[in-house]
Structures are given as structure tokens and as C-alpha cells.
Design an enzyme around this catalytic site. Structure first.
Site, PDB file in Angstrom:
ATOM      1  N   CYS A 117       0.351   2.387  -5.712  1.00 48.61           N
ATOM      2  CA  CYS A 117       0.941   1.339  -4.883  1.00 48.61           C
ATOM      3  C   CYS A 117       1.795   0.382  -5.726  1.00 48.61           C
ATOM      4  CB  CYS A 117      -0.187   0.627  -4.135  1.00 48.61           C
ATOM      5  SG  CYS A 117       0.324  -0.324  -2.694  1.00 48.61           S
ATOM      6  N   HIS A 118       1.466  -0.905  -5.721  1.00 47.85           N
ATOM      7  CA  HIS A 118       2.222  -1.903  -6.486  1.00 47.85           C
ATOM      8  C   HIS A 118       1.917  -1.874  -7.985  1.00 47.85           C
ATOM      9  CE1 HIS A 118       2.734  -3.634  -2.447  1.00 47.85           C
ATOM     10  NE2 HIS A 118       3.781  -4.267  -2.943  1.00 47.85           N
TER      11      HIS A 118
END
Length: 193
Positions: A117-118
Site C-alpha cells: 500500500c502506502h
């Protein structure tokens, strides 16, 4: 075997807890740290959800998580690999040189790194993605490209992962099982089916 897992306030709940539990199955000791916090301090997690009709993910409070180790006491030479979950913590920790130095260490030693993800925002800011290919949440594509890498875009709800050398990346929490499976392989643990 010891693995270092970076965290911070508003780390994504599933992306923090699930890798820890999966790695524990293989008797891997996961040390969870956060800059400026000590063992026993907590970080607040967040639950992100991709909901129909919304232009971005929603966020709700998750579980408080008690850190297992003190950030200032870690010795990077003790760790066989690095896990970077997503959530919002990478967006502010990518400005912390100590965090960037951790990412640089694992790439300099060619040790396994798993980012979801991030989490790729930290890698992009550390400059370790130059000339590479990786995935992450589609909202991080500009960070990855600005960091000199090519971005592999998967549907955030997919179970797709991308592996290149010592790096395994995935778009979001639905891919955690496949993401950890590939990371475990990079650690040299053979999974027999």
C-alpha cells in the site's frame, strides 16, 4: 530469525497485525518499532476500506498496538528482512532520515523487503527504487515514478503481488496472504504444498 517492521500512528490495522501473525507461524521474531517511541508505547492503527461510490478509501480507528521494541535501540545487523505496512504513517515518516536510512540499509545489503500500500512512499523517499519496478496502492504511483521506478498497477482489491529481486510489493490488504508468501520465500523459507 528476526524481522524489523516499521510502524507509526495510523498504520493500517490489517497490514500491521496480519504479517506479524503470519510470520509467527514460521517462528520468526517480528520487532515492531516506531520513531521516537519505546517498547510498550502504543501506536494507533486505522482500518481502511475501499467502499463503492467513494472516490478514495475511508478510514476508521483500529486497534491500539503496543510496540515490541524501542526504535533507538535497534541494531539493523540483527534483522534478516524489513516489512513496511501501509496506512498514513509512511506519508509523514518518509521525511524522517532515520527511517530512510533503515530502508537504505536493507537495500544496500540486498535483504528481503516487503512493502504494501502506502509503504512504498518510504522506499521512494529513500531513493532505493531507482530503476526498479514495484507496486503499491494506485494513489502512490506518482511517488514511485518520482522515485525513479516503474509502477505496476493492480486493482486495490486484488491479491496480486510484484516481486523484483529482494523486493515484494502489493497494492493493499487483500493481497496480504500472497505478499507474505512471497516475502517468506525471499527469506529462504521453503513452503511445501
Amino acid at each position: 530469525m528476526k524481522i524489523l517492521l516499521l510502524s507509526g500512528d495510523f498504520v493500517e490495522d490489517y497490514e500491521l497485525y496480519t504479517p506479524i501473525k503470519i510470520l509467527e507461524v514460521f517462528d520468526i521474531d517480528v520487532h515492531v518499532v516506531c520513531p521516537d517511541k519505546k517498547a510498550g508505547d502504543t501506536v494507533q492503527t486505522a482500518v481502511h476500506a475501499m467502499e463503492a461510490g467513494l472516490q478514495t478509501y475511508s478510514e476508521r480507528l483500529g486497534h491500539p498496538f503496543e510496540l515490541t521494541h524501542t526504535f533507538d535501540d535497534i541494531n539493523l545487523a540483527d534483522y534478516a528482512g524489513l516489512v513496511i505496512p501501509g496506512g498514513r504513517f509512511p506519508e509523514y515518516q518518509r521525511y524522517d532520515e532515520r527511517v530512510l536510512d533503515i530502508a537504505k540499509h536493507f537495500f544496500a545489503k540486498n535483504l528481503p523487503v516487503a512493502a504494501v500500500c502506502h509503504g512504498v512512499q518510504i522506499l521512494a523517499a529513500a531513493g532505493v527504487l531507482q530503476g526498479r519496478t514495484c507496486s503499491g496502492l494506485h494513489l502512490c504511483k506518482l511517488d514511485v515514478v518520482a522515485g525513479g521506478a516503474s509502477f505496476v498497477e493492480f486493482d486495490p482489491m486484488s491479491k496480486n503481488v510484484h516481486v523484483e529481486g529482494n523486493l515484494v510489493t502489493a497494492p493493499a490488504y487483500p493481497a496480504i496472504g500472497a505478499w507474505m508468501r512471497e516475502f517468506i520465500k525471499l527469506l529462504g523459507i521453503k513452503i511445501v504444498y
